[in-house]
Design a protein around this motif. Sequence first.
Motif, short mmCIF file in Angstrom:
data_model
loop_
_atom_site.label_atom_id
_atom_site.label_comp_id
_atom_site.label_asym_id
_atom_site.label_seq_id
_atom_site.Cartn_x
_atom_site.Cartn_y
_atom_site.Cartn_z
N MET A 236 -20.16 12.83 40.63
CA MET A 236 -20.95 13.14 39.44
C MET A 236 -20.19 12.89 38.14
N GLU A 237 -18.91 12.57 38.23
CA GLU A 237 -18.20 12.14 37.02
C GLU A 237 -18.75 10.82 36.50
N GLN A 238 -19.54 10.12 37.31
CA GLN A 238 -20.09 8.83 36.91
C GLN A 238 -21.49 8.96 36.28
N VAL A 239 -21.96 10.19 36.13
CA VAL A 239 -23.28 10.45 35.53
C VAL A 239 -23.13 11.57 34.51
N SER A 240 -23.78 11.43 33.34
CA SER A 240 -23.62 12.46 32.31
C SER A 240 -24.78 12.45 31.31
N PHE A 241 -25.18 13.65 30.88
CA PHE A 241 -26.06 13.78 29.73
C PHE A 241 -25.27 13.54 28.45
N THR A 242 -25.93 13.04 27.42
CA THR A 242 -25.34 13.08 26.08
C THR A 242 -25.41 14.52 25.59
N PRO A 243 -24.56 14.92 24.65
CA PRO A 243 -24.53 16.32 24.21
C PRO A 243 -25.86 16.85 23.68
N ASP A 244 -26.71 15.96 23.14
CA ASP A 244 -28.01 16.43 22.64
C ASP A 244 -29.07 16.51 23.73
N GLY A 245 -28.69 16.14 24.97
CA GLY A 245 -29.61 16.22 26.09
C GLY A 245 -30.71 15.19 26.09
N LYS A 246 -30.65 14.19 25.21
CA LYS A 246 -31.75 13.24 25.06
C LYS A 246 -31.55 11.96 25.88
N ASN A 247 -30.34 11.75 26.39
CA ASN A 247 -30.04 10.53 27.12
C ASN A 247 -29.20 10.86 28.34
N ILE A 248 -29.24 9.95 29.31
CA ILE A 248 -28.41 10.07 30.51
C ILE A 248 -27.62 8.78 30.66
N ALA A 249 -26.30 8.90 30.75
CA ALA A 249 -25.44 7.75 31.01
C ALA A 249 -25.08 7.75 32.49
N TYR A 250 -25.11 6.58 33.09
CA TYR A 250 -24.75 6.51 34.51
C TYR A 250 -24.03 5.20 34.82
N THR A 251 -23.21 5.24 35.86
CA THR A 251 -22.45 4.09 36.31
C THR A 251 -23.20 3.41 37.44
N CYS A 252 -23.32 2.09 37.37
CA CYS A 252 -24.05 1.37 38.42
C CYS A 252 -23.59 -0.08 38.47
N LYS A 253 -23.55 -0.61 39.68
CA LYS A 253 -23.29 -2.04 39.88
C LYS A 253 -24.62 -2.68 40.28
N LYS A 254 -25.28 -3.32 39.33
CA LYS A 254 -26.62 -3.82 39.57
C LYS A 254 -26.58 -5.24 40.13
N LEU A 255 -26.05 -5.29 41.36
CA LEU A 255 -25.94 -6.53 42.11
C LEU A 255 -26.35 -6.23 43.55
N GLU A 256 -26.82 -7.25 44.25
CA GLU A 256 -27.25 -7.07 45.63
C GLU A 256 -26.52 -8.03 46.56
N GLY A 257 -26.47 -7.66 47.85
CA GLY A 257 -26.01 -8.56 48.90
C GLY A 257 -24.67 -9.20 48.66
N LYS A 258 -24.61 -10.51 48.82
CA LYS A 258 -23.36 -11.25 48.67
C LYS A 258 -22.75 -11.05 47.29
N ALA A 259 -23.58 -11.06 46.25
CA ALA A 259 -23.08 -10.89 44.89
C ALA A 259 -22.38 -9.55 44.75
N SER A 260 -22.95 -8.50 45.33
CA SER A 260 -22.34 -7.17 45.26
C SER A 260 -21.05 -7.12 46.07
N ALA A 261 -21.03 -7.77 47.22
CA ALA A 261 -19.84 -7.74 48.09
C ALA A 261 -18.63 -8.38 47.44
N PHE A 262 -18.85 -9.37 46.58
CA PHE A 262 -17.75 -10.11 45.97
C PHE A 262 -17.38 -9.61 44.57
N SER A 263 -18.08 -8.60 44.07
CA SER A 263 -17.88 -8.22 42.67
C SER A 263 -17.53 -6.75 42.51
#
Length: 695
Positions: A236-263
């Motif tokens: 959960m250190e990779q996900v967080s609200f902004t202090p005003d509670g209006k936004n959510i920041a999150y960590t993600c690798k938006k790749l699939e399959g072979k592209a994800s495996a190599f990156s």
Amino acid sequence: MKKYTFLLGLLGLLSACSGSKKPEKPTFTNRDLKVESEIMTPEVLWSFGRVGNVSVSPDGNTVVFTVSYTKIEENRTYTDIYTMPAKGGEFTQITSTYDNEFEVSWRPDGKKIAYLSAKSGDVQLWEMNPDGSNPVKVTKIEGGIEGYKYAPTMDKILFTQSVKLDKTIHDLYPDLPKADARIEDDLMYRHWDHWHDFKYSHVFYIDYANGSTVGTATDIMEGEKYHAPLKPWGGMEQVSFTPDGKNIAYTCKKLEGKASAFSTNSDIYLYSIKDKSTQNLTEGMMGYDIAPTFSPDGKLMAWESMERDGYEADKNRLFVMDLATGTKTDYSKEIDFNVHGLTWSKDGNTIWFTSDDKGSKEIYKFNLADASYSKVTDGIHNYNSVEPAGDKLIATRTSMQYPTEIISVDPASGKGENISKVNDPLLAQLKMGKVEKRWIKTTDNKEMLTWVIYPPNFDPNKKYPTLLYCQGGPQSMVSQFWSTRWNFQMMAANDYIIVAPNRRGLPGFGQEWNEQISGDYGGQNMKDYLTAIDEVAKEPFVDNDNLGAVGASYGGFSIYWLAGHHNKRFSALISHCGIFNLEQMYSITEEMFFVNWDNKGNYWDKSNRAAMKSYANSPHKFVQNWDTPILVIHGAKDFRIPYTQGMAAFNTARMLDIPARFLYFPEENHWVLSCQNGILWQREFFRFLDEQLKK
């Protein structure tokens, strides 16, 4: 293969998540355990309390944390919640149930303690009073949740849950309900120790009021076949609200399959709750970008960033973004160390973090005003987390002589005081071996830090069998860690001297030292190993006729490589989950970026000279030189280095008529997580060594 500082609470989580309500039974602790001998045994090693996650109350006065104890005869871990004053004093156990509690934290107003529990049948968020009274289930999410965070404004809660988005064979062929098969069309169909389960971890948010969630949850990644947090180690250190509670920041690798495996190209995304839009804040930054954390005023975001795509051991940099302008600043250009676990001070002027530092892990301070760094602590220990608490810091710390404890640190002097003392009663009954720090000159005239660990009742007039410890990773520092498997005090308790060098390819000694190993697996780092054992073997108390070498993961590769090159130095070898055949490893591992980077490419491109050098040093190409008894250990659920690598090494040794043993765990992965399997591991480890080195 690198990584991975494993979450100590995982065993408790596994016990908690069986999916059905447990009978009401008491919890279990080893707090009052009395041992028969001052010398540690595997059973005693598994009896230590394991401090889990730690959280400081908003007013800085109280610490809440979990402790897990293992009941060996049940092969089960019990986890309960404790509180204690941040300034030190007696701790209070506030839960005592059969159902484990984990992922503990404070509600933003400090009036409740939050935690996860599967008491109701699946994992949900619960709250209770700070004294442990009046536990109430907060969420009622179908299928349960995996992690959570409160909005600072306390009007919403975010949580993570796995969402089924892929079709199984039964979805494709519903008329074949008893068919048992998988159909795969791309890479990443299995990862670490799990086959892809057709689900993806997503971030949701839901309204929260009066101690309960309200309405329907919103999936902020709806329909996306990506994971947030990152699999398999992101929390959960990779996900967080902004202090005003209006936004959510999150960590993600938006790749699939072979592209994800190599990156390794993960990014930090900002989701607007108001208009449901998503913005990529780190677009164009090509390595790992993870763990967003916001300044108290919400104007700045700090995160950990690696520069190069595909390189998981790149320098971990401190980046800060001005959210109003989008300006990103790299504050790591002038430093030669990594940053981990960024935490803002209450006034927003300071960022605290930990970093590898020449065989230990220390707390550092970054001053935002003048962009200056200062080292806060210094010693023979590992600081693994840090959080402000008034005029002190609350941290967790381990060493080769004691497991994790909670430490109050004076940021001015760097002095740390153990305030939890969870394991003091057991440690008081045991005698630990001396841990010595040596600097040894390598073949290329560099200084290499080497730990030497002595038996508890060391007698300099005796001769001791001695073990060379080969570190895994490969980029993972030989630090002051404590483990239920690779535990140096456990080895020393069996009357062995241990030599543990920080050979080439480890962090904590500058990026050049860390990077040298890539493309040079059979090179300088192997010379470093041999230099370390040769130097310590000059001591009169080392039995040069009874030297052994042991290691796991890259350390296991090292054992296989040394088996063909050690020139009769060693009389016994132990390899756990090691790479035996580099070409096969390239084609059967899961995260392709690792092998592709470290081997400098694939094995079929004969024009790639750097890659050909790597594959020419594969251990299987030197088996004609093997002549040393070897114990091979592997887990069936190790998908990073599949068990066929260990089987091939064992089979080869026996075909060469070399005494060998194969210890195989059908239910274990790259590690050994089960208590009784862990004790068996220790018993077989020393049975083999004693047979070969204590004749």
